[in-house]
Design a protein around this motif. Structure first.
Motif, PDB file in Angstrom:
ATOM      1  N   LYS A 181       0.728  -1.294  -0.036  1.00 51.29           N
ATOM      2  CA  LYS A 181       0.029   0.118  -0.034  1.00 51.29           C
ATOM      3  C   LYS A 181       0.704   1.347  -0.021  1.00 51.29           C
ATOM      4  O   LYS A 181       0.621   2.364  -0.751  1.00 51.29           O
ATOM      5  CB  LYS A 181      -0.947   0.028   1.259  1.00 51.29           C
ATOM      6  CG  LYS A 181      -2.158   1.236   1.268  1.00 51.29           C
ATOM      7  CD  LYS A 181      -3.177   0.720   2.082  1.00 51.29           C
ATOM      8  CE  LYS A 181      -2.642   0.850   3.442  1.00 51.29           C
ATOM      9  NZ  LYS A 181      -3.832   0.706   4.484  1.00 51.29           N
ATOM     10  N   ASN A 182       1.948   1.252   0.675  1.00 55.48           N
ATOM     11  CA  ASN A 182       2.762   2.277   0.784  1.00 55.48           C
ATOM     12  C   ASN A 182       4.145   2.181   0.204  1.00 55.48           C
ATOM     13  O   ASN A 182       4.513   0.947  -0.149  1.00 55.48           O
ATOM     14  CB  ASN A 182       3.219   2.757   2.290  1.00 55.48           C
ATOM     15  CG  ASN A 182       2.026   2.925   3.124  1.00 55.48           C
ATOM     16  OD1 ASN A 182       1.374   3.857   2.759  1.00 55.48           O
ATOM     17  ND2 ASN A 182       2.079   2.286   4.512  1.00 55.48           N
ATOM     18  N   ALA A 183       4.525   3.285  -0.531  1.00 53.77           N
ATOM     19  CA  ALA A 183       5.958   2.913  -1.319  1.00 53.77           C
ATOM     20  C   ALA A 183       6.998   2.429  -0.344  1.00 53.77           C
ATOM     21  O   ALA A 183       7.155   2.946   1.039  1.00 53.77           O
ATOM     22  CB  ALA A 183       6.362   4.486  -1.835  1.00 53.77           C
ATOM     23  N   PHE A 232       9.924   0.974  -4.482  1.00 47.46           N
ATOM     24  CA  PHE A 232       8.769   0.281  -5.082  1.00 47.46           C
ATOM     25  C   PHE A 232       7.292   0.636  -4.594  1.00 47.46           C
ATOM     26  O   PHE A 232       7.041   0.976  -3.490  1.00 47.46           O
ATOM     27  CB  PHE A 232       9.041  -1.154  -4.357  1.00 47.46           C
ATOM     28  CG  PHE A 232      10.377  -1.850  -4.498  1.00 47.46           C
ATOM     29  CD1 PHE A 232      10.770  -2.397  -5.687  1.00 47.46           C
ATOM     30  CD2 PHE A 232      11.380  -1.782  -3.569  1.00 47.46           C
ATOM     31  CE1 PHE A 232      11.582  -3.143  -6.064  1.00 47.46           C
ATOM     32  CE2 PHE A 232      12.496  -2.284  -4.021  1.00 47.46           C
ATOM     33  CZ  PHE A 232      13.087  -2.709  -5.036  1.00 47.46           C
ATOM     34  N   GLN A 233       6.789   0.995  -5.776  1.00 48.37           N
ATOM     35  CA  GLN A 233       5.181   1.437  -5.501  1.00 48.37           C
ATOM     36  C   GLN A 233       4.239   0.486  -6.022  1.00 48.37           C
ATOM     37  O   GLN A 233       4.562  -0.294  -6.744  1.00 48.37           O
ATOM     38  CB  GLN A 233       5.175   3.053  -6.228  1.00 48.37           C
ATOM     39  CG  GLN A 233       6.275   3.988  -5.726  1.00 48.37           C
ATOM     40  CD  GLN A 233       5.884   5.198  -6.758  1.00 48.37           C
ATOM     41  OE1 GLN A 233       6.623   5.047  -7.649  1.00 48.37           O
ATOM     42  NE2 GLN A 233       5.455   6.392  -5.771  1.00 48.37           N
ATOM     43  N   LYS A 234       3.019   0.631  -5.461  1.00 46.71           N
ATOM     44  CA  LYS A 234       2.158  -0.261  -5.813  1.00 46.71           C
ATOM     45  C   LYS A 234       1.779  -0.615  -7.350  1.00 46.71           C
ATOM     46  O   LYS A 234       1.629   0.789  -7.979  1.00 46.71           O
ATOM     47  CB  LYS A 234       0.824   0.007  -5.055  1.00 46.71           C
ATOM     48  CG  LYS A 234      -0.395  -1.184  -5.056  1.00 46.71           C
ATOM     49  CD  LYS A 234      -1.484  -0.643  -3.922  1.00 46.71           C
ATOM     50  CE  LYS A 234      -2.392  -1.905  -4.077  1.00 46.71           C
ATOM     51  NZ  LYS A 234      -3.413  -1.574  -3.197  1.00 46.71           N
ATOM     52  N   TYR A 235       1.843  -1.346  -7.859  1.00 44.83           N
ATOM     53  CA  TYR A 235       1.591  -1.932  -9.155  1.00 44.83           C
ATOM     54  C   TYR A 235       2.421  -1.315 -10.255  1.00 44.83           C
ATOM     55  O   TYR A 235       2.187  -1.052 -11.443  1.00 44.83           O
ATOM     56  CB  TYR A 235       0.140  -1.369  -9.826  1.00 44.83           C
ATOM     57  CG  TYR A 235      -0.903  -2.170  -8.634  1.00 44.83           C
ATOM     58  CD1 TYR A 235      -0.732  -3.513  -8.363  1.00 44.83           C
ATOM     59  CD2 TYR A 235      -1.984  -1.426  -8.334  1.00 44.83           C
ATOM     60  CE1 TYR A 235      -1.489  -4.240  -7.433  1.00 44.83           C
ATOM     61  CE2 TYR A 235      -3.097  -2.277  -7.575  1.00 44.83           C
ATOM     62  CZ  TYR A 235      -2.709  -3.428  -6.867  1.00 44.83           C
ATOM     63  OH  TYR A 235      -3.684  -4.191  -6.323  1.00 44.83           O
ATOM     64  N   ARG A 294       5.872  -6.970  -0.596  1.00 43.44           N
ATOM     65  CA  ARG A 294       4.911  -7.901  -1.093  1.00 43.44           C
ATOM     66  C   ARG A 294       5.198  -7.934  -2.790  1.00 43.44           C
ATOM     67  O   ARG A 294       4.765  -6.684  -3.508  1.00 43.44           O
ATOM     68  CB  ARG A 294       3.442  -7.480  -1.047  1.00 43.44           C
ATOM     69  CG  ARG A 294       3.435  -7.476   0.825  1.00 43.44           C
ATOM     70  CD  ARG A 294       1.907  -6.753   1.091  1.00 43.44           C
ATOM     71  NE  ARG A 294       1.854  -6.580   2.425  1.00 43.44           N
ATOM     72  CZ  ARG A 294       1.560  -7.387   3.382  1.00 43.44           C
ATOM     73  NH1 ARG A 294       1.325  -8.777   2.782  1.00 43.44           N
ATOM     74  NH2 ARG A 294       1.412  -7.258   4.700  1.00 43.44           N
ATOM     75  N   ILE A 295       5.698  -8.759  -3.463  1.00 43.58           N
ATOM     76  CA  ILE A 295       5.787  -9.013  -4.554  1.00 43.58           C
ATOM     77  C   ILE A 295       4.691  -9.614  -5.528  1.00 43.58           C
ATOM     78  O   ILE A 295       4.481 -10.805  -5.230  1.00 43.58           O
ATOM     79  CB  ILE A 295       7.127  -9.787  -5.088  1.00 43.58           C
ATOM     80  CG1 ILE A 295       8.340  -8.709  -4.323  1.00 43.58           C
ATOM     81  CG2 ILE A 295       7.460  -9.787  -6.658  1.00 43.58           C
ATOM     82  CD1 ILE A 295       9.540  -9.345  -4.599  1.00 43.58           C
ATOM     83  N   LEU A 296       4.311  -8.872  -6.512  1.00 45.35           N
ATOM     84  CA  LEU A 296       3.141  -9.384  -7.370  1.00 45.35           C
ATOM     85  C   LEU A 296       3.809 -10.279  -8.462  1.00 45.35           C
ATOM     86  O   LEU A 296       3.443 -11.475  -8.568  1.00 45.35           O
ATOM     87  CB  LEU A 296       2.530  -8.264  -7.925  1.00 45.35           C
ATOM     88  CG  LEU A 296       0.940  -8.584  -8.519  1.00 45.35           C
ATOM     89  CD1 LEU A 296       0.013  -8.999  -7.422  1.00 45.35           C
ATOM     90  CD2 LEU A 296       0.479  -7.148  -9.155  1.00 45.35           C
TER      91      LEU A 296
END
Length: 408
Positions: free
Chosen positions: A297-299, A327-330, A366-368
């Motif tokens: 959720k947070n960078a 690292f930022q969401k998506y 958290r890595i997508l």
């Protein structure tokens, strides 16, 4: 001192009246050494002669100007460089009389020898086939006008390796293409302090020669990346050469002149190219991109350490920590990883995430999706892994799977 495939070990002394085994219809490579404060012959000379004769049937002429170069006073040696160039001019003139061609003249100049090569080239109005400058000397030459040093107009093609720009070498570009290993500053494997003895003073400077040597006999091709700065290269902004849409990446050393087919009339007069090396021979580094999409959720800001292992148990590791990644969401972050070994088939990958702090809360990344792709071998299958959670400073090991074909 002439070496050929007929006399590869024991040199023939030659001059303008005695050519010995010199065949003027073949390529002739002149090796010109630099400042020799102790008067001892360069330790790399035999390997360089042997390597050149290995790759091509040519004349190798070692220019022995030791009596001029051997002095503890650098300015004395520097003042002799133009005299050496005049002697070489007379010798090459005689080669032309005997039927030789300037196109077949190649000069490899080390330190002061690089500027000697430039002076010779200038005397022939830039018609020499090629000049390679191996860490051209900086002191007394920095800031000098082109006629007083090596410059791109001294031959049909001029390539330069800068390995000691903060001490004995020349910092600014001097050729059609200028290579900066490890940014041109401190070379890995060289002493960091004065306690390293003489190696502290000469190791970085000499590394240019050993990088050139690795292009002759070692089974590694050192690939470089044209770029405006070392930082941009490290950040992965300059690695598009060599892809199907782009022209090949320039190579360091003997085969650097492949670049001349792409450089004329297409680029500015000089191209800077950057690359990293390993600490030991053959110095090759293998580049991969690590693409990471996160869903925090947070960078999160931090660095990644990635380790590869093949089925035989060989491992290689890369710390991507020269500057923190965000690292930022998506959002996909593409990190340039450098490995000392090139593992053909990767069986396992491990990742470690770190913010660099040792106190306070531990973070998760958290890595997508994570994707590994080889720059040296873009034809290799790309490896992926989905849905990973990295605990800070904890190694997470997993088996990768082949990425779907549709992914770019």
């Amino acid at each position: 001192m002439l070496y050929t495939r007929k006399n590869p070990i024991c040199a023939q002394a030659i001059n303008t009246t005695v050519f010995g085994n010199l065949n003027v219809t073949k390529k002739t490579t002149f090796i010109i050494h630099g400042f020799r404060p102790t008067g001892s012959p360069p330790v790399w000379m035999g390997d360089l002669v042997e390597g050149l004769l290995f790759v091509e049937d040519m004349n190798v002429v070692v220019v022995d100007w030791n009596r001029g170069a051997t002095t503890v006073i650098y300015t004395h040696a520097s003042s002799k460089t133009r005299n050496v160039a005049k002697v070489l001019k007379e010798f090459i003139d005689q080669m032309l009389v005997e039927g030789g061609s300037l196109d077949d003249i190649y000069m490899i100049g080390v330190s002061l020898g690089a500027h000697i090569s430039g002076f010779v080239g200038e005397m022939f109005n830039g018609k020499l086939g090629r000049i390679t400058g191996l860490d051209p000397a900086g002191p007394l030459f920095n800031g000098r006008p082109p006629q007083d040093r090596l410059d791109p107009s001294d031959a049909q093609f001029v390539d330069v390796i800068h390995s000691d720009t903060d001490a004995l070498g020349y910092k600014e570009p001097l050729g059609n293409i200028d290579f900066y290993p490890n940014g041109g500053l401190d070379q890995p494997g060289c002493p960091k302090t004065i306690f390293g003895g003489m190696q502290y003073f000469k190791c970085d400077h000499q590394r240019s020669v050993y990088l050139y040597l690795s292009s002759l006999r070692e089974n590694c091709t050192i690939i470089t990346y044209p770029c405006d700065s070392y930082q941009d290269y490290r950040n992965g902004k300059c690695v598009s050469c060599g892809t199907p849409q782009k022209r090949p990446c320039p190579l360091v050393g003997y085969y650097a002149d492949n670049w001349r087919h792409y450089s004329r009339d297409k680029d500015p007069p000089t191209t800077k190219a950057f690359f990293d090396t390993a600490e030991e021979k053959p110095y090759c580094i293998y580049h991969y991109f690590v693409d990471i999409i996160t869903w925090n959720k947070n960078a999160r800001r931090g660095s990644i350490t990635i380790k590869l292992r093949d089925k035989a148990g060989h491992t290689t590791e890369s710390k991507i920590d020269h500057q923190p990644a965000t690292f930022q969401k998506y959002h996909q972050v593409s990190l340039l990883a450098r490995f000392n070994q090139d593992l053909d088939k990767v069986a396992a990958i491990s990742l470690v995430f770190s913010t660099g702090t040792t106190v306070g809360p531990k973070y998760k990344l958290r890595i997508l999706r994570m994707k590994l792709r080889s720059l040296v071998h873009p034809e290799r299958p790309q490896l992926c892994r989905y849905d990973l959670v990295l605990m800070e400073n904890v190694e997470t090991v997993f088996q990768p799977i082949l990425c779907p074909k549709l992914q770019m």
